[in-house]
Enzyme design. Sequence first.
Site, PDB file in Angstrom:
ATOM      1  N   HIS A 185      11.448 -12.750 -11.114  1.00 18.91           N
ATOM      2  CA  HIS A 185      10.618 -12.027 -10.141  1.00 18.91           C
ATOM      3  C   HIS A 185      11.388 -10.746  -9.802  1.00 18.91           C
ATOM      4  O   HIS A 185      12.611 -10.713  -9.905  1.00 18.91           O
ATOM      5  CB  HIS A 185      10.490 -12.925  -8.902  1.00 18.91           C
ATOM      6  CG  HIS A 185       9.577 -12.430  -7.835  1.00 18.91           C
ATOM      7  ND1 HIS A 185       9.954 -11.473  -6.925  1.00 18.91           N
ATOM      8  CD2 HIS A 185       8.315 -12.783  -7.499  1.00 18.91           C
ATOM      9  CE1 HIS A 185       8.951 -11.263  -6.084  1.00 18.91           C
ATOM     10  NE2 HIS A 185       7.947 -12.042  -6.415  1.00 18.91           N
ATOM     11  N   GLN A 234      10.060 -20.871  -6.194  1.00 17.72           N
ATOM     12  CA  GLN A 234       8.901 -21.588  -6.756  1.00 17.72           C
ATOM     13  C   GLN A 234       9.204 -23.049  -7.042  1.00 17.72           C
ATOM     14  O   GLN A 234       8.335 -23.787  -7.474  1.00 17.72           O
ATOM     15  CB  GLN A 234       8.459 -20.905  -8.062  1.00 17.72           C
ATOM     16  CG  GLN A 234       7.972 -19.488  -7.888  1.00 17.72           C
ATOM     17  CD  GLN A 234       6.698 -19.409  -7.083  1.00 17.72           C
ATOM     18  OE1 GLN A 234       5.914 -20.358  -7.021  1.00 17.72           O
ATOM     19  NE2 GLN A 234       6.477 -18.272  -6.440  1.00 17.72           N
ATOM     20  N   ASP A 263      17.406 -18.898  -7.885  1.00 20.99           N
ATOM     21  CA  ASP A 263      16.252 -18.490  -7.088  1.00 20.99           C
ATOM     22  C   ASP A 263      15.263 -19.653  -7.119  1.00 20.99           C
ATOM     23  O   ASP A 263      14.590 -19.879  -8.128  1.00 20.99           O
ATOM     24  CB  ASP A 263      15.662 -17.212  -7.691  1.00 20.99           C
ATOM     25  CG  ASP A 263      14.276 -16.876  -7.142  1.00 20.99           C
ATOM     26  OD1 ASP A 263      13.760 -17.639  -6.295  1.00 20.99           O
ATOM     27  OD2 ASP A 263      13.702 -15.858  -7.569  1.00 20.99           O
ATOM     28  N   CYS A 272       4.557  -9.454  -9.372  1.00 22.76           N
ATOM     29  CA  CYS A 272       5.913  -8.953  -9.130  1.00 22.76           C
ATOM     30  C   CYS A 272       6.854  -9.347 -10.265  1.00 22.76           C
ATOM     31  O   CYS A 272       8.027  -9.666 -10.025  1.00 22.76           O
ATOM     32  CB  CYS A 272       6.463  -9.441  -7.792  1.00 22.76           C
ATOM     33  SG  CYS A 272       5.624  -8.706  -6.399  1.00 22.76           S
ATOM     34  N   LYS A 283       6.682 -20.740   1.269  1.00 18.43           N
ATOM     35  CA  LYS A 283       6.195 -21.356   0.032  1.00 18.43           C
ATOM     36  C   LYS A 283       6.390 -22.875   0.072  1.00 18.43           C
ATOM     37  O   LYS A 283       6.115 -23.576  -0.900  1.00 18.43           O
ATOM     38  CB  LYS A 283       6.937 -20.762  -1.173  1.00 18.43           C
ATOM     39  CG  LYS A 283       6.579 -19.299  -1.458  1.00 18.43           C
ATOM     40  CD  LYS A 283       7.063 -18.922  -2.822  1.00 18.43           C
ATOM     41  CE  LYS A 283       7.214 -17.466  -3.112  1.00 18.43           C
ATOM     42  NZ  LYS A 283       6.185 -16.524  -2.850  1.00 18.43           N
TER      43      LYS A 283
END
Lengths: 150, 408
Positions: free
Chosen positions: B125, B205, B202, B366, B228
């Site tokens: 991202h 998600q 990261d 993104c 999220k």
Amino acid sequence: MSDLRELYQEVILGHSKSPRNFGKLEGATHTGVGFNPLCGDKIHLQIRVRDGVIEALRFEGSGCAISTASASLMTEALQGKTVAEAEALFKKFHEMVTTPMGQPIDDAALNKLTVFSGVREFPVRVKCATLAWHTLHNAVSETSETAKTE
Amino acid sequence: MTQPFDLARLRQDFPMLAQTMRGKPLIYLDNAASTQKPQVVIERLTKFYRSEYANIHRGVYELSQNATQAYESVREKVKNFLHASSEREIVFVRGTTEAINLVAQSYGRSKLKVGDEILITAMEHHSNIVPWQLLCEQIGAVLRVAPMNQNGELLLDEFEKKLSPKTKFVSIVHVSNALGSINPVKKLIALAHARGIPVLVDGAQAVSHLPVDVQDLDCDFYAFSAHKLFGPSGVGVLYGRTELLNPMPPYQGGGDMILSVTFEKTLFHEIPHKFEAGTPDIAGVIAFGAALDYLATLDGPALQKHEAELLEYATKQLDAIPQLRWIGTAKEKTSVLSFVLDGVHPHDIGTVLDTEGIAIRAGHHCAQPVMDFFGINATTRASLAFYNTREEIDRLTAGLHKVVEIFG
């Protein structure tokens, strides 16, 4: 569904599938590049102006149905118009697509371009409908600036 | 106390799921962008503002002490959620983006130098690209990218080859937001650690789809956003291993992150407070605690099974549309359905689905380098959460058939 039919009228679908004045233009006097960072849509506009009159204009690029049809219909509408008339038409067009639903729109002089009035129901798509027009505005005003420096 | 899996009952916990859009029942399939909030989170937020509100950490009065306690107790909940070894390793930030920027600017700027290399992957991202580009510009480091294949799977051999003696940091996405690919982060971390290179993961998600155990992964940093994970927006978490966090200089200066200030010298607070300058999103953090409590009442494996079945069902239904081409077909993937339809722009798809009450995302997500890799400008992405249903997938499928009918 009625909103959708209003947005994607046959004229728009037709122009998006087979855009008019698509391709390169010989002897262009003005060029402009439009970019919508939201969707990555790009338009490259070439215009030939003589004595303040738009003799021809063509565009290339990729975009959604709305932005492609808008560019196509714009090139048809502006053929033979003066640059000042083109800018005035942009203003009217912009007013039409940003007038809230339920309020009357001033469609005099817009002719075929009124097919884009359905965009009002989808504010996020206004940018798609006006990308070609903004590109046109930049193309013609850029040259006037260049003219000043010379 | 976990409850047996009852989808209809579970959906009632989320008031947004009962809303309409353009006069149709809302079908929310943009969960990779943000998730909807359960009632308990909304209630916790309003209750705190209505009857418990005060600033934290400094007040001697009871309200402030209670607010401080409520805020700090969430640190422990996050510690448990991530299986970290201490709540001192949990730093509250605004979101994943800020967490990565914090590491780039604090760890990166203090530890890396000219010519050092930072390795990321081809499916990041923008928030795991741009902070490193900024750092590279500041210190003269070099950004390297490990490639993926046409399915959207990271190439392990290539990743290993990119680990050079110059590589001083690795920052990798756990699950790709644009493709859904699940990276074998444990393996990647082991490869980097064998060369003494620290790794940030990261997890934006990942956290809503997979159980995460930072000690088992052995990562040095892990970043994610509360919004999220069914929590409020404006709150994120940076997990950092104590040994790495301790010597790191502050990211921002201000109140709350200091022990004492004179005009000559400032003594910084200990971790994690050293990294939390200024008044944070107190209510957001506390409501995020309610989200974690809520998730703990659910049957995790049952939710994962439901999502996996839903992904399989949706993939099969959408696959029947001849004009559809998948973007992201990794063997290991979360419930992200990213695709293009021949001759139809994603924004037109998005608008048609919008009129059907279906919220999906159309665009580059993104992740422009991912789009470039596949030679496209944008995709249409439906991303699922455990509260989505087969009926919703059927409506999505019908919506897409309508798209083809209009534009085909």
